[in-house]
Design a protein around this motif. Structure first.
Motif, PDB file in Angstrom:
ATOM      1  N   ARG A 120      85.784  38.565 -42.174  1.00 13.90           N
ATOM      2  CA  ARG A 120      86.064  38.684 -40.740  1.00 13.90           C
ATOM      3  C   ARG A 120      87.564  38.840 -40.489  1.00 13.90           C
ATOM      4  N   TYR A 121      88.368  38.049 -41.173  1.00  9.82           N
ATOM      5  CA  TYR A 121      89.824  38.061 -40.995  1.00  9.82           C
ATOM      6  C   TYR A 121      90.425  39.404 -41.406  1.00  9.82           C
ATOM      7  N   LEU A 122      90.052  39.898 -42.585  1.00  6.44           N
ATOM      8  CA  LEU A 122      90.631  41.145 -43.068  1.00  6.44           C
ATOM      9  C   LEU A 122      90.136  42.357 -42.273  1.00  6.44           C
ATOM     10  N   SER A 123      88.858  42.382 -41.968  1.00  8.82           N
ATOM     11  CA  SER A 123      88.302  43.541 -41.266  1.00  8.82           C
ATOM     12  C   SER A 123      88.683  43.543 -39.789  1.00  8.82           C
ATOM     13  N   GLY A 124      88.913  42.349 -39.234  1.00  6.46           N
ATOM     14  CA  GLY A 124      89.168  42.250 -37.797  1.00  6.46           C
ATOM     15  C   GLY A 124      87.930  42.522 -36.964  1.00  6.46           C
ATOM     16  N   ARG A 125      86.757  42.448 -37.582  1.00  4.74           N
ATOM     17  CA  ARG A 125      85.507  42.786 -36.901  1.00  4.74           C
ATOM     18  C   ARG A 125      84.478  41.663 -37.060  1.00  4.74           C
ATOM     19  N   GLU A 126      83.624  41.570 -36.059  1.00  2.00           N
ATOM     20  CA  GLU A 126      82.558  40.572 -36.092  1.00  2.00           C
ATOM     21  C   GLU A 126      81.369  41.102 -36.893  1.00  2.00           C
ATOM     22  N   PRO A 127      80.676  40.233 -37.602  1.00  2.68           N
ATOM     23  CA  PRO A 127      79.451  40.663 -38.273  1.00  2.68           C
ATOM     24  C   PRO A 127      78.351  40.921 -37.243  1.00  2.68           C
ATOM     25  N   THR A 128      77.552  41.944 -37.479  1.00  2.00           N
ATOM     26  CA  THR A 128      76.419  42.227 -36.584  1.00  2.00           C
ATOM     27  C   THR A 128      75.088  41.939 -37.247  1.00  2.00           C
ATOM     28  N   SER A 129      75.048  41.976 -38.579  1.00  2.00           N
ATOM     29  CA  SER A 129      73.821  41.608 -39.284  1.00  2.00           C
ATOM     30  C   SER A 129      74.182  41.180 -40.706  1.00  2.00           C
ATOM     31  N   VAL A 130      73.323  40.317 -41.243  1.00  2.79           N
ATOM     32  CA  VAL A 130      73.509  39.818 -42.608  1.00  2.79           C
ATOM     33  C   VAL A 130      72.160  39.844 -43.310  1.00  2.79           C
ATOM     34  N   THR A 131      72.165  40.371 -44.517  1.00  5.16           N
ATOM     35  CA  THR A 131      70.997  40.327 -45.394  1.00  5.16           C
ATOM     36  C   THR A 131      71.457  39.670 -46.682  1.00  5.16           C
ATOM     37  N   ALA A 132      70.690  38.714 -47.163  1.00  8.28           N
ATOM     38  CA  ALA A 132      71.117  38.010 -48.372  1.00  8.28           C
ATOM     39  C   ALA A 132      69.928  37.695 -49.254  1.00  8.28           C
ATOM     40  N   VAL A 133      70.221  37.539 -50.529  1.00  6.57           N
ATOM     41  CA  VAL A 133      69.220  37.112 -51.491  1.00  6.57           C
ATOM     42  C   VAL A 133      69.875  36.081 -52.400  1.00  6.57           C
ATOM     43  N   GLY A 134      69.115  35.065 -52.761  1.00 11.82           N
ATOM     44  CA  GLY A 134      69.637  34.032 -53.649  1.00 11.82           C
ATOM     45  C   GLY A 134      68.646  33.719 -54.741  1.00 11.82           C
ATOM     46  N   VAL A 135      69.160  33.232 -55.862  1.00 13.60           N
ATOM     47  CA  VAL A 135      68.304  32.838 -56.981  1.00 13.60           C
ATOM     48  C   VAL A 135      68.841  31.549 -57.601  1.00 13.60           C
ATOM     49  N   ARG A 136      67.953  30.849 -58.256  1.00 12.99           N
ATOM     50  CA  ARG A 136      68.318  29.704 -59.089  1.00 12.99           C
ATOM     51  C   ARG A 136      68.256  30.175 -60.537  1.00 12.99           C
ATOM     52  N   SER A 137      69.326  30.021 -61.260  1.00 11.46           N
ATOM     53  CA  SER A 137      69.319  30.440 -62.665  1.00 11.46           C
ATOM     54  C   SER A 137      68.686  29.377 -63.558  1.00 11.46           C
ATOM     55  N   ASP A 138      68.397  28.224 -62.969  1.00 15.36           N
ATOM     56  CA  ASP A 138      67.807  27.109 -63.710  1.00 15.36           C
ATOM     57  C   ASP A 138      66.952  26.322 -62.721  1.00 15.36           C
ATOM     58  N   ASP A 139      65.723  26.029 -63.087  1.00 17.51           N
ATOM     59  CA  ASP A 139      64.830  25.283 -62.191  1.00 17.51           C
ATOM     60  C   ASP A 139      65.380  23.900 -61.847  1.00 17.51           C
ATOM     61  N   ALA A 140      66.311  23.377 -62.644  1.00 11.72           N
ATOM     62  CA  ALA A 140      66.901  22.068 -62.368  1.00 11.72           C
ATOM     63  C   ALA A 140      67.887  22.110 -61.192  1.00 11.72           C
ATOM     64  N   HIS A 141      68.329  23.299 -60.813  1.00 11.04           N
ATOM     65  CA  HIS A 141      69.249  23.398 -59.670  1.00 11.04           C
ATOM     66  C   HIS A 141      68.464  23.183 -58.376  1.00 11.04           C
ATOM     67  N   PRO A 142      68.945  22.317 -57.489  1.00 11.25           N
ATOM     68  CA  PRO A 142      68.221  22.010 -56.252  1.00 11.25           C
ATOM     69  C   PRO A 142      68.142  23.164 -55.250  1.00 11.25           C
ATOM     70  N   SER A 143      69.057  24.128 -55.319  1.00  8.69           N
ATOM     71  CA  SER A 143      68.999  25.307 -54.454  1.00  8.69           C
ATOM     72  C   SER A 143      69.657  26.469 -55.197  1.00  8.69           C
ATOM     73  N   GLU A 144      69.740  27.591 -54.533  1.00  4.83           N
ATOM     74  CA  GLU A 144      70.242  28.803 -55.170  1.00  4.83           C
ATOM     75  C   GLU A 144      71.694  28.638 -55.605  1.00  4.83           C
ATOM     76  N   ASN A 145      71.939  28.907 -56.890  1.00  5.99           N
ATOM     77  CA  ASN A 145      73.304  28.848 -57.394  1.00  5.99           C
ATOM     78  C   ASN A 145      73.926  30.247 -57.467  1.00  5.99           C
ATOM     79  N   TYR A 146      73.173  31.261 -57.043  1.00  2.45           N
ATOM     80  CA  TYR A 146      73.705  32.627 -56.935  1.00  2.45           C
ATOM     81  C   TYR A 146      73.186  33.218 -55.630  1.00  2.45           C
TER      82      TYR A 146
END
Length: 187
Positions: A120-146
Motif C-alpha cells: 500500500r505504501y509503495l504503490s500509493g493505492r488501496e487494495p480492491t480485492s485479495v485472493t490467497a491460498v495457504g498450506v501447512r507443510s507439516d500437519d503439526a503446524h496449527p495453521s498455514e505456515n505458507y
C-alpha cells in the motif's frame, strides 16, 4: 506494546482507556474483529494508535518510493514480495515459539502485515480485492505456515505477497517492483 499478538488488543484498549497514545508492534490483532475494535476505540478516544511499520523507513524503501513517485518505473506497477524465514530447525524452543504464533493465525497474519503495509505504501493505492491460498507443510503446524496472496490495486496495478515459515530451505527475501519503464529489486 510489544507482546504476543493475541493479547495486544486488550493491552492497547487498556492504554486507550487510560488516555494514552499507543505504539504497538505488528500485528496489532490476529482477527479482523479485534483490529476493528481497537480502531473504533482509538477513534472514539481521540488518541493515536500506531503500528510500528519500521520497513517504511529503510533507506532502500525510501529510495524506491521516491523512484515510484517520480515515475521512473512507469505505471501500472506489479509489486512482488517474497519472505520465507523463521527456518525449520532442531531448536525446539524456536519451533515451539513459531508454532505458538501459528496457533493464533497463519504466518501471513504475523509476517504479512509488514508486506501488506509496504504494498500500500509503495504503490500509493488501496487494495480492491485479495485472493490467497495457504498450506501447512507439516500437519503439526496449527495453521498455514505458507501463504501467497494476490492483490488488485485501485487504479491499476497488482501485488503478490508470499510468506513462509518453518521450511528447511528458502530463497533470499526479495522486494520487486516492475513497471512498464523499468524494474527495481531489493534483495
Amino acid at each position: 506494546v510489544a507482546t504476543p499478538p493475541e493479547v495486544t488488543p486488550g493491552i492497547v484498549l487498556d492504554a486507550l482507556r487510560a488516555g494514552l497514545d499507543v505504539l504497538c508492534e505488528k500485528p496489532m490483532a490476529t482477527t479482523v474483529e479485534d483490529g476493528e475494535r481497537v480502531a473504533a476505540a482509538a477513534a472514539a478516544s481521540g488518541r493515536i494508535v500506531q503500528v510500528g511499520f519500521k520497513n517504511r523507513f529503510s533507506p532502500l524503501v525510501v529510495s524506491l518510493r521516491r523512484w515510484i513517485e517520480e515515475g521512473l518505473l512507469g505505471a501500472p506497477l506489479a509489486l512482488s514480495f517474497t519472505v520465507i524465514d523463521e527456518p525449520a530447525t532442531d531448536d525446539r524452543a524456536h519451533r515451539d515459539r513459531i508454532r505458538h504464533f501459528l496457533r493464533h493465525g497463519p504466518a501471513f497474519v504475523h509476517e504479512g502485515a509488514h508486506y501488506a503495509d509496504l504494498l500500500r505504501y509503495l504503490s500509493g493505492r488501496e487494495p480492491t480485492s485479495v485472493t490467497a491460498v495457504g498450506v501447512r507443510s507439516d500437519d503439526a503446524h496449527p495453521s498455514e505456515n505458507y501463504v501467497c496472496a494476490l492483490v488488485r490495486l485501485a487504479g491499476g496495478g497488482a501485488g503478490r505477497i508470499e510468506i513462509g515459515w518453518l521450511f528447511a530451505a528458502a530463497p533470499s527475501p526479495t522486494l520487486r517492483v516492475l513497471g512498464p519503464l523499468g524494474l527495481a529489486e531489493v534483495d
